[in-house]
Design an enzyme around this catalytic site. Structure first.
Site, PDB file in Angstrom:
ATOM      1  N   GLU A 251       0.655  -1.181   0.602  1.00 46.83           N
ATOM      2  CA  GLU A 251       0.001   0.055  -0.029  1.00 46.83           C
ATOM      3  C   GLU A 251       0.971   0.920   0.043  1.00 46.83           C
ATOM      4  O   GLU A 251       2.247   0.683   0.149  1.00 46.83           O
ATOM      5  CB  GLU A 251      -1.213   0.358   1.360  1.00 46.83           C
ATOM      6  CG  GLU A 251      -1.992  -1.142   1.407  1.00 46.83           C
ATOM      7  CD  GLU A 251      -2.649  -1.280   3.191  1.00 46.83           C
ATOM      8  OE1 GLU A 251      -2.722   0.232   3.399  1.00 46.83           O
ATOM      9  OE2 GLU A 251      -2.693  -1.945   3.661  1.00 46.83           O
ATOM     10  N   LYS A 253       2.149   4.610   1.223  1.00 49.88           N
ATOM     11  CA  LYS A 253       2.630   5.582   3.045  1.00 49.88           C
ATOM     12  C   LYS A 253       2.440   6.277   3.127  1.00 49.88           C
ATOM     13  O   LYS A 253       2.748   7.525   2.624  1.00 49.88           O
ATOM     14  CB  LYS A 253       4.007   4.893   3.390  1.00 49.88           C
ATOM     15  CG  LYS A 253       4.334   5.575   4.919  1.00 49.88           C
ATOM     16  CD  LYS A 253       4.932   5.046   6.282  1.00 49.88           C
ATOM     17  CE  LYS A 253       5.080   5.445   7.483  1.00 49.88           C
ATOM     18  NZ  LYS A 253       4.967   6.812   7.305  1.00 49.88           N
ATOM     19  N   ARG A 258      -2.969   9.433  12.126  1.00 51.82           N
ATOM     20  CA  ARG A 258      -3.905   8.473  11.871  1.00 51.82           C
ATOM     21  C   ARG A 258      -4.982   8.630  12.571  1.00 51.82           C
ATOM     22  O   ARG A 258      -5.423   9.777  13.342  1.00 51.82           O
ATOM     23  CB  ARG A 258      -3.395   7.434  13.019  1.00 51.82           C
ATOM     24  CG  ARG A 258      -3.795   6.259  13.153  1.00 51.82           C
ATOM     25  CD  ARG A 258      -3.231   4.871  12.030  1.00 51.82           C
ATOM     26  NE  ARG A 258      -3.403   3.654  12.193  1.00 51.82           N
ATOM     27  CZ  ARG A 258      -2.302   2.672  11.987  1.00 51.82           C
ATOM     28  NH1 ARG A 258      -1.086   3.379  13.042  1.00 51.82           N
ATOM     29  NH2 ARG A 258      -2.884   1.961  12.399  1.00 51.82           N
ATOM     30  N   ARG A 273      -4.349   9.121  17.207  1.00 51.17           N
ATOM     31  CA  ARG A 273      -3.409   7.879  17.011  1.00 51.17           C
ATOM     32  C   ARG A 273      -3.211   7.780  19.033  1.00 51.17           C
ATOM     33  O   ARG A 273      -3.459   6.488  19.503  1.00 51.17           O
ATOM     34  CB  ARG A 273      -2.027   7.953  16.513  1.00 51.17           C
ATOM     35  CG  ARG A 273      -0.936   7.159  17.191  1.00 51.17           C
ATOM     36  CD  ARG A 273       0.295   6.844  16.322  1.00 51.17           C
ATOM     37  NE  ARG A 273       1.040   6.270  16.854  1.00 51.17           N
ATOM     38  CZ  ARG A 273       2.228   6.297  16.400  1.00 51.17           C
ATOM     39  NH1 ARG A 273       2.720   6.916  15.226  1.00 51.17           N
ATOM     40  NH2 ARG A 273       3.686   6.224  16.754  1.00 51.17           N
ATOM     41  N   GLU A 302      -5.898   6.498   7.928  1.00 56.34           N
ATOM     42  CA  GLU A 302      -4.884   8.102   7.872  1.00 56.34           C
ATOM     43  C   GLU A 302      -5.699   9.264   7.068  1.00 56.34           C
ATOM     44  O   GLU A 302      -6.509   9.266   5.801  1.00 56.34           O
ATOM     45  CB  GLU A 302      -3.442   7.198   7.217  1.00 56.34           C
ATOM     46  CG  GLU A 302      -2.609   8.589   7.189  1.00 56.34           C
ATOM     47  CD  GLU A 302      -1.821   8.671   7.929  1.00 56.34           C
ATOM     48  OE1 GLU A 302      -1.400   7.347   9.402  1.00 56.34           O
ATOM     49  OE2 GLU A 302      -0.773   9.103   8.580  1.00 56.34           O
ATOM     50  N   PHE A 342      -7.643   1.698   5.683  1.00 58.41           N
ATOM     51  CA  PHE A 342      -6.715   0.267   5.390  1.00 58.41           C
ATOM     52  C   PHE A 342      -6.871  -0.495   6.015  1.00 58.41           C
ATOM     53  O   PHE A 342      -6.805  -1.548   5.941  1.00 58.41           O
ATOM     54  CB  PHE A 342      -5.040   0.492   5.252  1.00 58.41           C
ATOM     55  CG  PHE A 342      -4.872   1.639   5.995  1.00 58.41           C
ATOM     56  CD1 PHE A 342      -4.583   0.844   8.127  1.00 58.41           C
ATOM     57  CD2 PHE A 342      -4.094   2.496   6.306  1.00 58.41           C
ATOM     58  CE1 PHE A 342      -3.781   1.784   8.782  1.00 58.41           C
ATOM     59  CE2 PHE A 342      -3.701   3.557   7.190  1.00 58.41           C
ATOM     60  CZ  PHE A 342      -3.296   3.177   8.851  1.00 58.41           C
ATOM     61  N   ARG A 413       4.326  -2.616  17.533  1.00 63.35           N
ATOM     62  CA  ARG A 413       4.925  -2.236  16.529  1.00 63.35           C
ATOM     63  C   ARG A 413       5.731  -3.573  16.312  1.00 63.35           C
ATOM     64  O   ARG A 413       6.919  -3.671  16.465  1.00 63.35           O
ATOM     65  CB  ARG A 413       6.057  -1.723  16.930  1.00 63.35           C
ATOM     66  CG  ARG A 413       7.014  -0.900  15.722  1.00 63.35           C
ATOM     67  CD  ARG A 413       7.850   0.287  16.399  1.00 63.35           C
ATOM     68  NE  ARG A 413       6.921   2.214  16.703  1.00 63.35           N
ATOM     69  CZ  ARG A 413       6.449   2.848  16.700  1.00 63.35           C
ATOM     70  NH1 ARG A 413       6.713   1.801  14.537  1.00 63.35           N
ATOM     71  NH2 ARG A 413       6.439   3.122  16.755  1.00 63.35           N
ATOM     72  N   LYS A 419       7.119  -0.812   7.010  1.00 65.92           N
ATOM     73  CA  LYS A 419       7.095   0.744   6.677  1.00 65.92           C
ATOM     74  C   LYS A 419       8.742   0.540   5.873  1.00 65.92           C
ATOM     75  O   LYS A 419      10.047   0.344   6.459  1.00 65.92           O
ATOM     76  CB  LYS A 419       6.870   1.521   7.217  1.00 65.92           C
ATOM     77  CG  LYS A 419       8.442   1.878   8.969  1.00 65.92           C
ATOM     78  CD  LYS A 419       7.510   3.063   9.402  1.00 65.92           C
ATOM     79  CE  LYS A 419       8.887   2.806  10.520  1.00 65.92           C
ATOM     80  NZ  LYS A 419       8.177   3.998  11.450  1.00 65.92           N
TER      81      LYS A 419
END
Ligand code: AMP
Length: 553
Positions: A251, A253, A258, A273, A302, A342, A413, A419
């Site tokens: 996808e 970025k 967020r 976020r 986003e 997403f 994470r 990313k």
């Protein structure tokens, strides 16, 4: 429970090196009849309210230092507090050192008839601080906090200072609390973990576990209107993704902010976020979803900003809008917002946290008419490279690679979202200290103390530190750095050396965070050495003002 008793328990925990014994100490505290477990758990984690709660203390380092100074008597100034912080290195111990209590006799003689503050009372006063808003609110908050310090003996002051700045430094993290809840109430860790993920309220989960056991924990489910932590990504490469998974989801970025959208079938709420409610400042996102979202859902995405010609604007524009309280219609005409979704963790009554990404995307596409981020599955490196180039050409930050078989891991994470972006954020900092290493690195200086300029008057530069960096350097480079820095060693205490500010280091980082650990009031997240800037002088380093701007943007 009285704050003084709680502070003694915290001290015991802080001094305990073994994780297992720390867990035992927490479990014992949970068993205490006089304990409001909800408050105890939040305080142990350095929190007053759950992460998603609209209530926020809004106490920054400088307000806290001011409150400590005024509680310590008329002869103590904020500069005194800051100087102590620079030498002691941590605000809790500074607050403890200054005698902020106006009830000195009581604490020194340990009176039987205690008028000491209870945890409930402290919570109520912190609640009041959080409710103070509008003109003059900083001064009002400072006064209430200063009064609280007046009610604290030295040890309580230590933990109050740390609590209001959200850094308890007692070695208790979320994992320790989770394990303690599990052990105290005999509930499987996985069940506690899940309840924590969907509620984001450690206090509430602890209370339900104590009062209703495992059934209570199972009652805690995803709830539309209660945000969850966002799943996060690690930096990586296309090669790593392809070697880890059979197929890769690719996808763009997006360089925005967020957003988590909650739709209960009637109204839409949007969260940042940090789980702040940002529904009001983003009316166009609400309208977009009202038009395009057909079923109750929780979506992850986003928001990006563009000008009226559709050209991308920096992500700071979106964050500025998040904070906007007035003239939203005007802001809306100036900056266009576009949202891309997403992920979908809840759709029309179905919880999807444990479903694979590919299934979550099917749900997303079935309930959202427009606004889904493109979702392409491939195992072809060339194809991914092409998409990456196109994404960069189109002004995106890079690409996101995701494992299509992975579940949604709130707040993690992990290695399932990667990313890939070509650049990192960097800052030029001055090295003002370092530490001799251990073992193989005993003759090398490392853990460089990074500082920025806090004032620069007539070439008389003052520095404040913003962190330490120890990663990103090979042994050979360490040796080189040691020779470079050796002439500037001013003094040494144990393994720590103080250095004349001379060498400028370019440092990569992920994020700037507020922190009471360093005299600047900020810290760099994941700092790493990029290069020594031989071409720069200390006076060319970043200023504290710039750091403040970056932090706020
Ligand atoms: P970073 O902020 O550099 O750690 O990158 C992670 C962030 O990228 C996420 O928290 C999202 O806000 C953002 N992001 C942009 N595009 C995507 C995407 N397609 N999927 C997931 N996150 C994305």
């Amino acid at each position: 429970m009285e704050l003084v008793q709680f502070a003694n328990r915290l001290k015991e925990i802080e001094e305990e090196p073994s994780d297992l014994s720390i867990r035992e100490l927490i479990v014992n505290m949970f068993g205490d009849e006089n304990v409001d477990i909800k408050i105890v758990v939040r305080f142990l984690l350095g929190r007053v309210f759950p992460a998603w709660d609209d209530q926020k203390l809004d106490i920054g380092p400088s307000l806290c230092y001011n409150a400590i100074a005024s509680a310590s008597g008329s002869d103590i100034t904020v500069e005194d507090i800051e100087n102590s912080l620079a030498s002691i290195g941590e605000i809790g111990l500074v607050a403890e050192k200054y005698n902020t209590s106006t009830q000195r006799g009581l604490f020194s003689f340990g009176s039987e008839e205690s008028t000491a503050m209870t945890l409930d009372e402290l919570y109520s006063d912190l609640y009041i601080i959080a409710s103070i808003q509008g003109t003059g609110s900083l001064e009002k908050k400072r006064r209430v906090l200063s009064n609280l310090f007046n009610l604290c003996g030295p040890l309580e002051a230590r933990y109050l200072a740390r609590l209001v700045l959200s850094e308890m430094r007692i070695g208790v993290g979320e994992g320790a609390i989770r394990d303690a809840i599990s052990a105290a109430f005999e509930i499987p860790i996985m069940d506690v973990e899940r309840a924590l993920q969907v509620s984001n309220d450690f206090g509430f989960v602890a209370e339900m576990s104590r009062d209703k056991g495992v059934e209570g924990v199972h009652e805690i489910k995803l709830k539309v209107g209660r945000p969850i932590s966002s799943m996060l990504a690690q930096s990586s490469t296309i090669e790593d993704a392809l070697s880890a998974w059979k197929l890769v989801s690719v996808e763009p970025k997006y360089d925005g902010a967020r957003i988590q959208a909650h739709y209960n079938g009637d109204s839409i709420r949007l969260y940042s976020r940090n789980m702040e409610d940002v529904t009001k400042p983003l009316p166009e996102v609400v309208e977009f979803l009202q038009e395009n979202l057909s079923k109750p859902a929780i979506l992850d995405g986003e928001v990006v900003a563009t000008d009226s010609d559709g050209n991308s604007l920096p992500f700071q524009e979106v964050l500025r809008r998040f904070r906007r309280k007035h003239d939203i219609e005007k802001a809306r005409r100036e900056v266009r917002l576009r949202s891309y979704f997403f992920d979908c963790v809840y759709a029309d009554g179905v919880e999807l946290l444990d479903s694979p990404l590919s299934l979550r995307r099917e749900h997303l596409d079935s309930i959202l008419k427009e606004g889904s981020s493109p979702f392409l599955l491939t195992d072809d490196q060339k194809e991914i490279r092409k998409i990456e180039l196109k994404a960069l050409e189109d002004g995106f930050e890079g690409i996101m690679l995701k494992n299509p078989d992975s579940t949604y891991a709130p707040g993690k994470r992990g290695k399932n979202w990667l990313k890939c972006k070509p650049s990192v954020e960097t800052l030029d900092c001055v090295i003002t200290g370092a530490e001799w290493g251990n073992g193989r690195r005993a003759n090398f200086l490392g853990a460089f103390e990074l500082s920025v300029i806090s004032s620069n008057v007539d070439a008389d530069i003052e520095y404040k530190n913003i962190g330490r960096v120890g990663t990103g350097i090979t042994d050979a480079e360490l040796e080189e750095m040691t020779e470079l820095l050796r002439p500037y060693i001013e003094s040494q205490t144990g393994k720590l050396v103080k250095l004349t500010p001379e060498i400028v280091l370019e440092v990569g980082y992920e994020e700037i965070q507020s922190s009471s650990n360093y005299s600047s009031g900020y810290a760099l997240r994941f700092p790493r050495v990029i290069a020594v800037r031989h071409d720069k002088k200390p006076g060319d380093a970043e200023t504290l003002e710039k750091i403040e701007q970056l932090f706020k943007s």
